[in-house]
Design a protein around this motif. Sequence first.
Motif, mmCIF file in Angstrom:
data_model
loop_
_atom_site.group_PDB
_atom_site.id
_atom_site.type_symbol
_atom_site.label_atom_id
_atom_site.label_comp_id
_atom_site.label_asym_id
_atom_site.label_seq_id
_atom_site.Cartn_x
_atom_site.Cartn_y
_atom_site.Cartn_z
ATOM 1 N N GLU B 104 52.270 74.865 39.845
ATOM 2 C CA GLU B 104 52.486 73.711 38.621
ATOM 3 C C GLU B 104 54.026 73.828 38.311
ATOM 4 N N PHE B 105 54.802 73.830 39.258
ATOM 5 C CA PHE B 105 56.277 73.809 38.963
ATOM 6 C C PHE B 105 56.675 72.532 38.113
ATOM 7 N N PRO B 106 55.924 71.242 38.366
ATOM 8 C CA PRO B 106 56.397 70.294 37.514
ATOM 9 C C PRO B 106 56.307 70.430 36.164
ATOM 10 N N SER B 125 71.793 70.741 35.694
ATOM 11 C CA SER B 125 71.078 70.971 36.960
ATOM 12 C C SER B 125 69.857 72.013 36.997
ATOM 13 N N LEU B 126 68.888 71.765 37.958
ATOM 14 C CA LEU B 126 67.662 72.473 37.937
ATOM 15 C C LEU B 126 67.198 72.584 39.241
ATOM 16 N N SER B 127 67.006 73.840 39.745
ATOM 17 C CA SER B 127 66.630 73.792 41.130
ATOM 18 C C SER B 127 65.625 74.928 41.317
ATOM 19 N N PHE B 128 64.539 74.614 42.387
ATOM 20 C CA PHE B 128 63.557 75.674 42.761
ATOM 21 C C PHE B 128 63.654 76.201 44.091
ATOM 22 N N GLU B 129 63.494 77.239 44.176
ATOM 23 C CA GLU B 129 63.545 77.793 45.708
ATOM 24 C C GLU B 129 62.164 77.648 46.382
ATOM 25 N N LYS B 130 61.897 77.676 47.675
ATOM 26 C CA LYS B 130 60.663 77.490 48.313
ATOM 27 C C LYS B 130 59.644 78.462 47.969
ATOM 28 N N ILE B 131 58.510 77.904 47.912
ATOM 29 C CA ILE B 131 57.178 78.328 47.626
ATOM 30 C C ILE B 131 56.326 78.666 48.908
ATOM 31 N N ASN B 132 56.039 79.941 49.001
ATOM 32 C CA ASN B 132 55.234 80.254 50.173
ATOM 33 C C ASN B 132 53.692 80.009 50.145
ATOM 34 N N LEU B 133 53.269 79.055 50.897
ATOM 35 C CA LEU B 133 51.850 78.425 50.851
ATOM 36 C C LEU B 133 50.909 79.456 51.470
ATOM 37 N N ILE B 144 58.016 81.754 41.745
ATOM 38 C CA ILE B 144 58.934 80.611 42.139
ATOM 39 C C ILE B 144 60.112 81.259 41.464
ATOM 40 N N ASN B 145 61.270 81.136 42.385
ATOM 41 C CA ASN B 145 62.621 81.314 41.657
ATOM 42 C C ASN B 145 63.157 79.956 41.391
ATOM 43 N N PHE B 146 63.853 79.878 39.963
ATOM 44 C CA PHE B 146 64.486 78.720 39.805
ATOM 45 C C PHE B 146 65.696 79.057 39.308
ATOM 46 N N SER B 147 66.680 77.987 39.085
ATOM 47 C CA SER B 147 67.830 78.045 38.288
ATOM 48 C C SER B 147 68.417 76.990 37.714
#
Lengths: 55, 206
Positions: B104-106, B125-133, B144-147
Motif C-alpha cells: 500500500e505504498f500509494p 522529491s519522493l522516491s521508493f525503493e524496489k519491493i520484493n514480491l 519499503i525503503n523511501f526517501s
Amino acid sequence: MAILALLVAVVWIYLGVFKVLKRLEEKPVLTPQETKIINPQLDEEVFDELEKRNF
Amino acid sequence: MNTDNTSLDQKKQQARNKRFLQSPQGKSLTWLSLSVFTVVFFLIMAIRPTVITITKLIKEIEEKEAASLLLDKKINSLIAAQKVYAVNSQRLPMLNQALPEKSEFPWLANFLDGAALSSQVELSSLSFEKINLNPQKSSPCQLINFSTNAKGDYLNLKNFVSLLESSRRLIKIELTGISETKKKGEEKTNTMLQLNISGVMFFENE
C-alpha cells in the motif's frame, strides 16, 4: 535347570513389559501442535497507543 | 578293555540314578522340578501377555488423563481468548492499519503529501525503493525503503517530522538531514531549510 528356566521366564516378562513401555513413550497421545496453549492475555496499551496516532 | 570299563561305569551311574530317583528325596525333587516347569510354562503362556496388557492399559490411562488435563487448560485459555477478542474486536482494524497485509505504498505517498500540506512544507522529491514480491518466508514482515525531500522553515519541517512520527502506520525514520537553501528571486534572499528523510515502512509477509 528349573531355577534357570524360572529366571529366563521372569527376565522375558520384564523385557516384554519394558518394550511395550518404550513403544508407548515414542508415540504420544497428542502432538505438540495439539498441546500448544495460547496466552489469552492482550496488551491493550498497543491499541491505546494506536488510537492516539493519526492515519 | 577301555570300552568295557566305560560301559561298566555307565551302567553303574544308571543304577545309582535309578536308586536316587526311587528314593523319597529323588521323588520330591522330581515333583518340584515338574512343578517349576509347569509354573514357567504358565508364566510364559498366560501371565506374560496379561502383565503386558495390564502395563499397556495403565500407561495409556495415565497418558490420556494427562492429555485430558492439557486439553482442559487449552479449552479454558481459548474461552478466555474468545472473551478478550469479543471486547477488542472493534479495535482490531487498527492493527491492519499499523501493519497491513500489502505494501500500500500509494497510501504512503498520499500520507506524505497530506502531511506536507498540513505542515506547510514543500515536498520536492519522493522516491521508493524496489519491493520484493517473492519474499523469504523466514522474516515476519517486509520493508519499503523511501526517501523524501521537504523544504520549509524550521517549525514547519518540525511539524512535518512530528506527523510522520505519530503516524499509525509503522514507519521507521532512519536518517534525517537538514541543509540550508537560499531562494533568490526577490529583493531579499529567503533562507529556507531543506529536510532529507530516509525511512522504512513495514507491511506483513504473507
